[in-house]
Design an enzyme around this catalytic site. Structure first.
Site, PDB file in Angstrom:
ATOM      1  N   ASP A   1       0.825  -1.342   0.006  1.00 36.00           N
ATOM      2  CA  ASP A   1      -0.167   0.007   0.067  1.00 36.00           C
ATOM      3  C   ASP A   1       0.689   1.273   0.130  1.00 36.00           C
ATOM      4  O   ASP A   1       0.636   2.255  -0.697  1.00 36.00           O
ATOM      5  CB  ASP A   1      -1.020   0.353   1.191  1.00 36.00           C
ATOM      6  CG  ASP A   1      -2.167  -0.973   1.142  1.00 36.00           C
ATOM      7  OD1 ASP A   1      -2.247  -1.845   0.147  1.00 36.00           O
ATOM      8  OD2 ASP A   1      -2.824  -1.231   2.183  1.00 36.00           O
TER       9      ASP A   1
ATOM     10  N   PHE B   1       2.248   2.060  -3.354  1.00 37.98           N
ATOM     11  CA  PHE B   1       1.153   2.383  -4.321  1.00 37.98           C
ATOM     12  C   PHE B   1       0.832   4.069  -4.063  1.00 37.98           C
ATOM     13  O   PHE B   1       0.936   4.579  -5.103  1.00 37.98           O
ATOM     14  CB  PHE B   1       0.041   1.422  -4.036  1.00 37.98           C
ATOM     15  CG  PHE B   1      -1.169   2.114  -4.948  1.00 37.98           C
ATOM     16  CD1 PHE B   1      -1.113   1.822  -6.542  1.00 37.98           C
ATOM     17  CD2 PHE B   1      -2.097   3.076  -4.383  1.00 37.98           C
ATOM     18  CE1 PHE B   1      -2.142   2.386  -7.118  1.00 37.98           C
ATOM     19  CE2 PHE B   1      -3.239   3.392  -5.156  1.00 37.98           C
ATOM     20  CZ  PHE B   1      -3.056   3.156  -6.429  1.00 37.98           C
ATOM     21  N   ASP B   2       0.928   4.126  -2.705  1.00 35.72           N
ATOM     22  CA  ASP B   2       0.498   5.676  -2.293  1.00 35.72           C
ATOM     23  C   ASP B   2       1.540   6.513  -2.657  1.00 35.72           C
ATOM     24  O   ASP B   2       1.396   7.627  -3.046  1.00 35.72           O
ATOM     25  CB  ASP B   2       0.350   5.720  -0.933  1.00 35.72           C
ATOM     26  CG  ASP B   2      -1.164   4.979  -0.279  1.00 35.72           C
ATOM     27  OD1 ASP B   2      -1.714   4.855  -1.253  1.00 35.72           O
ATOM     28  OD2 ASP B   2      -1.201   4.717   0.763  1.00 35.72           O
TER      29      ASP B   2
ATOM     30  N   SER C   1     -12.786   7.958  -0.694  1.00 36.53           N
ATOM     31  CA  SER C   1     -11.498   7.636  -0.102  1.00 36.53           C
ATOM     32  C   SER C   1     -11.186   8.520   1.165  1.00 36.53           C
ATOM     33  O   SER C   1     -11.800   9.541   1.210  1.00 36.53           O
ATOM     34  CB  SER C   1     -10.550   7.544  -1.056  1.00 36.53           C
ATOM     35  OG  SER C   1     -10.670   6.917  -2.260  1.00 36.53           O
ATOM     36  N   LEU C   2      -9.964   8.182   1.847  1.00 36.67           N
ATOM     37  CA  LEU C   2      -9.552   8.864   2.797  1.00 36.67           C
ATOM     38  C   LEU C   2      -8.276   9.370   2.444  1.00 36.67           C
ATOM     39  O   LEU C   2      -7.309   8.657   1.808  1.00 36.67           O
ATOM     40  CB  LEU C   2      -9.293   8.005   4.102  1.00 36.67           C
ATOM     41  CG  LEU C   2     -10.928   7.698   4.732  1.00 36.67           C
ATOM     42  CD1 LEU C   2     -10.316   6.915   6.132  1.00 36.67           C
ATOM     43  CD2 LEU C   2     -11.400   9.029   5.160  1.00 36.67           C
TER      44      LEU C   2
ATOM     45  N   ARG D   1     -17.793  -1.686  -2.004  1.00 40.38           N
ATOM     46  CA  ARG D   1     -17.387  -0.209  -2.128  1.00 40.38           C
ATOM     47  C   ARG D   1     -17.186   0.329  -3.927  1.00 40.38           C
ATOM     48  O   ARG D   1     -17.492   1.532  -4.144  1.00 40.38           O
ATOM     49  CB  ARG D   1     -16.234   0.377  -1.391  1.00 40.38           C
ATOM     50  CG  ARG D   1     -15.598   1.550  -1.556  1.00 40.38           C
ATOM     51  CD  ARG D   1     -14.435   1.831  -0.974  1.00 40.38           C
ATOM     52  NE  ARG D   1     -14.078   3.228  -1.171  1.00 40.38           N
ATOM     53  CZ  ARG D   1     -12.939   3.684  -2.001  1.00 40.38           C
ATOM     54  NH1 ARG D   1     -12.850   2.748  -2.630  1.00 40.38           N
ATOM     55  NH2 ARG D   1     -12.866   5.002  -1.999  1.00 40.38           N
TER      56      ARG D   1
ATOM     57  N   GLU E   1     -16.538  -2.718   7.563  1.00 38.51           N
ATOM     58  CA  GLU E   1     -15.581  -3.398   7.028  1.00 38.51           C
ATOM     59  C   GLU E   1     -15.760  -4.827   7.052  1.00 38.51           C
ATOM     60  O   GLU E   1     -15.714  -5.212   8.275  1.00 38.51           O
ATOM     61  CB  GLU E   1     -14.221  -3.083   7.506  1.00 38.51           C
ATOM     62  CG  GLU E   1     -12.925  -3.266   6.856  1.00 38.51           C
ATOM     63  CD  GLU E   1     -12.797  -2.013   5.638  1.00 38.51           C
ATOM     64  OE1 GLU E   1     -11.805  -2.328   5.007  1.00 38.51           O
ATOM     65  OE2 GLU E   1     -13.580  -1.017   5.885  1.00 38.51           O
TER      66      GLU E   1
ATOM     67  N   LYS F   1     -11.100  10.919  12.794  1.00 40.62           N
ATOM     68  CA  LYS F   1     -12.181  11.969  12.355  1.00 40.62           C
ATOM     69  C   LYS F   1     -12.616  13.056  13.308  1.00 40.62           C
ATOM     70  O   LYS F   1     -12.427  12.851  14.532  1.00 40.62           O
ATOM     71  CB  LYS F   1     -13.485  10.932  12.235  1.00 40.62           C
ATOM     72  CG  LYS F   1     -13.451   9.735  11.362  1.00 40.62           C
ATOM     73  CD  LYS F   1     -14.622   8.753  11.304  1.00 40.62           C
ATOM     74  CE  LYS F   1     -14.474   7.636  10.571  1.00 40.62           C
ATOM     75  NZ  LYS F   1     -15.539   6.573  10.757  1.00 40.62           N
TER      76      LYS F   1
ATOM     77  N   LYS G   1      -1.454   5.861   8.677  1.00 39.35           N
ATOM     78  CA  LYS G   1      -0.759   4.751   8.113  1.00 39.35           C
ATOM     79  C   LYS G   1       0.291   4.165   8.768  1.00 39.35           C
ATOM     80  O   LYS G   1       1.115   5.181   9.197  1.00 39.35           O
ATOM     81  CB  LYS G   1      -0.601   4.878   6.558  1.00 39.35           C
ATOM     82  CG  LYS G   1      -2.001   5.134   5.571  1.00 39.35           C
ATOM     83  CD  LYS G   1      -3.037   4.185   5.971  1.00 39.35           C
ATOM     84  CE  LYS G   1      -2.619   2.736   5.176  1.00 39.35           C
ATOM     85  NZ  LYS G   1      -2.664   2.936   3.570  1.00 39.35           N
TER      86      LYS G   1
ATOM     87  N   CYS H   1      26.080 -31.714   7.257  1.00 38.00           N
ATOM     88  CA  CYS H   1      26.882 -32.965   7.465  1.00 38.00           C
ATOM     89  C   CYS H   1      27.156 -33.683   6.292  1.00 38.00           C
ATOM     90  O   CYS H   1      27.839 -34.916   6.160  1.00 38.00           O
ATOM     91  CB  CYS H   1      26.039 -34.130   8.656  1.00 38.00           C
ATOM     92  SG  CYS H   1      24.575 -34.763   8.057  1.00 38.00           S
TER      93      CYS H   1
ATOM     94  N   CYS I   1      17.554 -34.545   6.193  1.00 39.39           N
ATOM     95  CA  CYS I   1      18.658 -35.150   6.400  1.00 39.39           C
ATOM     96  C   CYS I   1      18.136 -36.640   7.376  1.00 39.39           C
ATOM     97  O   CYS I   1      17.617 -36.386   8.374  1.00 39.39           O
ATOM     98  CB  CYS I   1      19.663 -34.179   7.338  1.00 39.39           C
ATOM     99  SG  CYS I   1      21.091 -35.290   7.985  1.00 39.39           S
TER     100      CYS I   1
ATOM    101  N   CYS J   1      23.751 -35.781  12.799  1.00 40.67           N
ATOM    102  CA  CYS J   1      23.851 -34.663  12.090  1.00 40.67           C
ATOM    103  C   CYS J   1      23.779 -33.586  13.021  1.00 40.67           C
ATOM    104  O   CYS J   1      22.803 -33.530  14.075  1.00 40.67           O
ATOM    105  CB  CYS J   1      22.610 -34.157  11.056  1.00 40.67           C
ATOM    106  SG  CYS J   1      22.681 -32.383  10.260  1.00 40.67           S
TER     107      CYS J   1
END
Length: 658
Positions: A32, A35-36, A81-82, A135, A169, A281, A305, A400, A415, A420
């Site tokens: 993310d 991308f941002d 969006s935010l 959404r 969500e 908010k 973020k 070994c 193994c 070993c």
């Protein structure tokens, strides 16, 4: 100017491609954060060159896009969006802008955990769920009502018969996410990159029954029509019967919001679901309306973020790590990259099947993820390297030099040497366990000290500790009495039966019962060491996979030397009493099928006679069947044997063979 135009178009095309991978395919190849940063670079360049802004630029889009396959629905109030804040300085800048636009410094904020899931809108009429919508692009979403109805935390009927719109969500809890990926592994399907992709992929299943099998969850965070404040929205949602995330802060201090963000970034791994930040908010609905929104985002909210948990980097090499059970795990060596504030240099690749599934090779650019205390892992190939080198699993242990073996029913190569260095501590603890040698006092702490001080290298060295008593006494928390008791316990193991020695060797798949079966059947270690694979396969209750594991173990040179040393130290290598008489192994390695009714013998007796002589009775006829024993009224197995040209014998011929 042409170079700026080309730069803009290249950025837009790259962003569109990432948007398609994220929203349509649910398979992102960048984090993310990355991308941002691309979006921010595009926005900055467009602000410098407003004459080059195009109507189809990603900066003009509210969110993703409608993917098709479901009916669409246009929202009365867009799901905007935010804007993101990647530092507390950016959060404070947002706070100052809010105060200036609101015309007051007296502002209450609500801070809520930002669930890393899929945003949806639920429409209720007279208290009944009428519609569930994704959404989409923020203005138009997909109607997935049947799938939403399968989510148990979504009320189908509200506690009050109100007509409302609820936003929230949908997400997948971490344990459910792990189970889902395990199931996809078993089915040979691609793993989901993260819980958010899994939730999105689940909700867009065409068959609601498939969605119902995935335990999706739901937190609500907004209510339309709005109450006088966000905090009252949350209280009203609870009153209507919705789950609201309990981790919410209401405060008039932005500094307290910052402390809330800091605390949850540190504590995010204590949750059983993923969060990628905190949504802040303005609490008052009146101030929210005064502040308004841009075309893309409300001015009264911001997403703080957390540092990225995913990143892309180059896979420099693949090395093998040998675990204490002998399992070989490929580990990716990476170009150092920052993930969640930690520099990552290595990531697990799990096993060779996972490498094949990912299609990853040395030199590729890969997407990695760090989640909680879990070792970072490689999720997918982002870009194949120009000089990529395929990885080959080693045939011999890097610790070994012993042979590496992978059983048919396992994904890990191992193994098989019991000496070993990587396995040595585990082999000591197994040897000392109650069902093996039952050495009281030889626990993990003491084993660690014995190995670290070089007093032992393998289990046979325990019998030389009497000559190193002074060094033993000098160890932490041992002392004179403890050392003498330990040496006495070790000496007493010479009197334990042969079956306990077989079990104590730690042969994979050989438990206490299988060890007893091997001891009873072969009667001595010499006979077990000489046994061929076909003979091992005929031993009662020992299948082909276990037989091959035993066969490889007893033929490995390091293991043979270990057994010889144990013999020299007086461990019992023979069963008590005379060896049992065994009939000639005339059916050794054969697969035999029985069909029809035998007249002079029961089928159970015939099976026992075959197994005593090294054969194995199977239930179906194949080209690998050696012969079919046919009695009266044989079934379809006889017909299949003739079709495959498999030998058929009658009861008289079978007795001659015996």
């Amino acid at each position: 100017m042409s170079s700026v135009r080309e730069q803009l178009e290249k950025l837009r095309e790259e962003i569109r491609d990432h948007q398609y991978r994220y929203y349509v395919e649910a398979q992102p190849v960048v984090s993310d954060y990355e991308f941002d940063q691309l979006m921010r670079a595009l926005e900055a360049l467009e602000q410098k060159h407003p004459d080059l802004v195009t109507p189809d630029s990603p900066t003009a889009r509210v969110g993703g896009q409608v993917t098709g396959g479901f009916p669409s629905h246009t929202f009365q109030e867009p799901m905007l969006s935010l804007d993101n804040a990647y530092s507390f300085d950016e959060l404070e800048d947002w706070g100052r802008r809010v105060a200036e636009r609101a015309g007051t410094g007296e502002i209450d904020f609500v801070a809520e955990l930002k669930i890393d899931g899929l945003s949806v809108t639920l429409i209720y009429e007279a208290g009944r769920l009428e519609m569930g919508i994704t959404r989409g692009d923020g203005r138009t979403g997909e109607v997935v009502t049947s799938n939403v109805r399968t989510i148990r935390s979504v009320p189908l009927r509200l506690k009050r018969p109100e007509s409302v719109e609820v936003r929230g969500e949908i997400f997948l809890r971490l344990e459910a996410f792990r189970r889902l990926n395990d199931e996809r592994d078993a089915e040979g399907l691609a793993r989901f990159a993260n819980p958010r992709n899994a939730a999105a992929g689940s909700l867009r299943q065409v068959d609601p029954a498939s969605v119902a099998r995935r335990p999706l969850d739901f937190f609500s965070y907004a209510l339309l029509p709005h109450r006088p404040s966000q905090s009252e929205d949350l209280a009203a949602l609870t009153g209507l019967g919705f789950k609201v995330n309990p981790n919410v802060l209401r405060t008039g201090s932005l500094n307290e919001v910052i402390e809330f963000c800091r605390a949850w970034e540190d504590r995010r791994d204590t949750l059983d679901y993923e969060i990628d930040g905190v949504v802040v908010k303005v609490d008052s609905a009146f101030l929210q309306e005064r502040l308004g929104s841009t075309a893309k985002a409300p001015r009264w909210a911001v997403a703080v973020k957390f540092r990225a948990r995913q990143a892309t980097t180059r896979l420099v090499d693949i090395r093998i790590q040998v675990g204490r059970t002998g399992a070989l795990t490929p580990v990716a060596e990476l170009e150092p990259v920052q993930v969640s504030g930690i520099t990552i240099r290595n990531a697990t690749l799990h096993n060779e099947d996972e490498i094949a599934r990912l299609g990853v090779a040395i030199g590729d650019r890969v997407l990695i993820e760090r989640g909680g205390d879990v070792i970072p892992k490689v999720l997918k190939v982002v870009e194949t390297g120009p000089d990529r080198r395929p990885f080959q699993m080693p045939t011999h242990c890097p610790e070994c030099g012993s042979e590496v073996y992978r059983a048919e029913d396992e994904v890990k190569s191992r193994c098989i040497s019991q000496t070993c260095p990587a396995k040595v501590k585990e082999s000591f603890l197994h040897w000392a366990s109650r069902k093996a040698m039952d050495i009281d006092g030889l626990g993990e702490r003491l084993v660690d000290q014995l190995v670290e001080h070089g007093l032992v290298r393998d289990i046979s060295d325990l019998f030389e500790l009497a000559d190193k008593r002074d060094a033993l006494v000098a160890l932490d928390r041992v002392g004179e009495k403890s050392a003498d008791n330990l040496l006495k316990e070790i000496g007493a193991t010479r009197m334990l039966p042969f079956s306990r020695v077989v079990y104590g060797l730690g042969i994979r798949h050989v438990g206490e019962r299988t060890a007893q079966i091997l001891a009873d059947y072969f009667h001595s270690m010499d006979a077990l060491l000489k046994a061929e694979l076909a003979e091992l396969e005929q031993v009662a209750e020992i299948g082909p996979v276990v037989a091959e594991t035993i066969y490889r173990f007893v033929r490995e040179s390091h293991n043979r030397r270990l057994i010889d040393r144990l013999r020299d130290f007086g461990l019992r290598m023979v069963m008590d009493g005379p060896a049992p008489d065994r009939p000639e192994q005339v059916f050794a390695g054969m697969k035999i099928v029985l069909t029809g009714t035998l007249l002079g013998i029961t089928r159970d007796d015939a099976k026992e006679l075959i197994e005593q002589r090294g054969g194995r009775v199977t239930s179906s006829v194949s080209k690998k069947t050696n012969f079919v024993l046919a009695g009266a009224d044989p079934g379809s197995k006889l017909e299949k044997a003739r079709k495959l040209e498999v030998r058929v014998v009658d009861e008289s011929e079978f007795r001659e063979m015996l």
